[in-house]
Design an enzyme around this catalytic site. Structure first.
Site, mmCIF file in Angstrom:
data_model
loop_
_atom_site.group_PDB
_atom_site.id
_atom_site.type_symbol
_atom_site.label_atom_id
_atom_site.label_comp_id
_atom_site.label_asym_id
_atom_site.label_seq_id
_atom_site.Cartn_x
_atom_site.Cartn_y
_atom_site.Cartn_z
ATOM 1 N N TYR A 101 0.844 -1.195 0.000
ATOM 2 C CA TYR A 101 0.000 0.000 0.000
ATOM 3 C C TYR A 101 0.882 1.248 0.000
ATOM 4 O O TYR A 101 0.569 2.235 -0.663
ATOM 5 C CB TYR A 101 -0.937 -0.008 1.213
ATOM 6 C CG TYR A 101 -1.901 -1.167 1.194
ATOM 7 C CD1 TYR A 101 -3.066 -1.113 0.438
ATOM 8 C CD2 TYR A 101 -1.650 -2.328 1.916
ATOM 9 C CE1 TYR A 101 -3.953 -2.177 0.399
ATOM 10 C CE2 TYR A 101 -2.523 -3.399 1.889
ATOM 11 C CZ TYR A 101 -3.675 -3.324 1.129
ATOM 12 O OH TYR A 101 -4.542 -4.388 1.082
ATOM 13 N N ASN A 124 -12.258 -1.348 -4.922
ATOM 14 C CA ASN A 124 -12.029 -1.729 -6.313
ATOM 15 C C ASN A 124 -13.211 -2.568 -6.812
ATOM 16 O O ASN A 124 -13.472 -3.644 -6.289
ATOM 17 C CB ASN A 124 -10.720 -2.532 -6.401
ATOM 18 C CG ASN A 124 -10.494 -3.152 -7.763
ATOM 19 O OD1 ASN A 124 -11.104 -2.779 -8.753
ATOM 20 N ND2 ASN A 124 -9.605 -4.128 -7.801
ATOM 21 N N CYS A 132 -6.129 -5.996 -7.199
ATOM 22 C CA CYS A 132 -5.975 -5.563 -5.811
ATOM 23 C C CYS A 132 -5.445 -6.689 -4.920
ATOM 24 O O CYS A 132 -4.893 -6.424 -3.857
ATOM 25 C CB CYS A 132 -7.279 -5.000 -5.263
ATOM 26 S SG CYS A 132 -8.707 -6.061 -5.452
ATOM 27 N N HIS A 133 -5.554 -7.932 -5.382
ATOM 28 C CA HIS A 133 -5.005 -9.057 -4.609
ATOM 29 C C HIS A 133 -3.477 -9.012 -4.553
ATOM 30 O O HIS A 133 -2.883 -9.642 -3.700
ATOM 31 C CB HIS A 133 -5.483 -10.398 -5.181
ATOM 32 C CG HIS A 133 -5.050 -10.659 -6.578
ATOM 33 N ND1 HIS A 133 -5.733 -10.140 -7.675
ATOM 34 C CD2 HIS A 133 -4.012 -11.369 -7.081
ATOM 35 C CE1 HIS A 133 -5.120 -10.533 -8.784
ATOM 36 N NE2 HIS A 133 -4.074 -11.286 -8.442
ATOM 37 N N GLU A 159 -0.507 -17.380 -9.240
ATOM 38 C CA GLU A 159 0.389 -16.659 -10.142
ATOM 39 C C GLU A 159 1.840 -17.095 -9.995
ATOM 40 O O GLU A 159 2.727 -16.543 -10.634
ATOM 41 C CB GLU A 159 0.222 -15.146 -9.931
ATOM 42 C CG GLU A 159 -1.163 -14.677 -10.350
ATOM 43 C CD GLU A 159 -1.371 -13.186 -10.223
ATOM 44 O OE1 GLU A 159 -0.435 -12.451 -9.830
ATOM 45 O OE2 GLU A 159 -2.488 -12.738 -10.535
#
Length: 169
Positions: A101, A124, A132-133, A159
């Site tokens: 952040y 979001n 946003c993850h 990912e």
């Protein structure tokens, strides 16, 4: 006075729960996780509104590890000017990367706005698509996610092996 757009909805099961997609002729407006008690089933392909077909296809490809970057047309979500700026910066966090952040606040030129960035990130409207993850605490800890921390952890693991902590790779 302009009229509100007519929105279409569809539902897509994923490994981490049911997603509701909302869109109009202008494009995709929202991707939202439904709670566990949701009774909606997958929208059959033939019944998916034309404005949501590409989003359905790209989300399926993302979960199938065939797509890393979304390329969609959006019915731009409503939000404050600050939220819009945060969401724009958020889109720059690449697949398999994370940022804090604080990193986002610095990108916005306001390192003191960490909490405000977190709040905007939490609003979001396009979960997964606007990643946003991929935003974590400055300590590297998983913090806050509207879809819940187990989903955030799953998405980051999904990912892998590309995932590595790095700013805006």
């Amino acid at each position: 006075m302009p009229t509100a757009p007519d929105f279409a909805y569809s539902y897509l099961p994923t490994p981490i729960g049911l997603l509701e997609l909302k869109g109009s002729e202008a494009g995709l407006a929202a991707v939202t996780f439904l709670n566990e008690a949701a009774t909606q089933a997958e929208t059959p392909a033939a019944a998916v509104a034309s404005c949501l077909r590409e989003a359905h296809q790209q989300l399926r490809a993302y979960f199938g590890r065939e797509l890393r970057d979304f390329s969609l047309v959006y019915d731009l979500p409503r939000g404050t000017e600050f939220q819009q700026r945060v969401w724009q910066v958020l889109q720059g966090v690449s697949y398999g990367r994370t940022a804090s952040y604080l990193d986002l606040a610095r990108q916005l030129g306001n390192p003191g706005a960490v909490r405000a960035v977190g709040a905007a990130n939490g609003q979001n409207p396009l979960a997964i698509v606007w990643p946003c993850h991929r935003i974590i605490g400055a300590s590297g800890q998983l913090t806050g996610y509207a879809g819940g921390l187990p989903r955030k952890k799953w998405l980051l693991t999904h990912e892998q092996p590309a995932a590595q902590t790095s700013l805006f790779g």
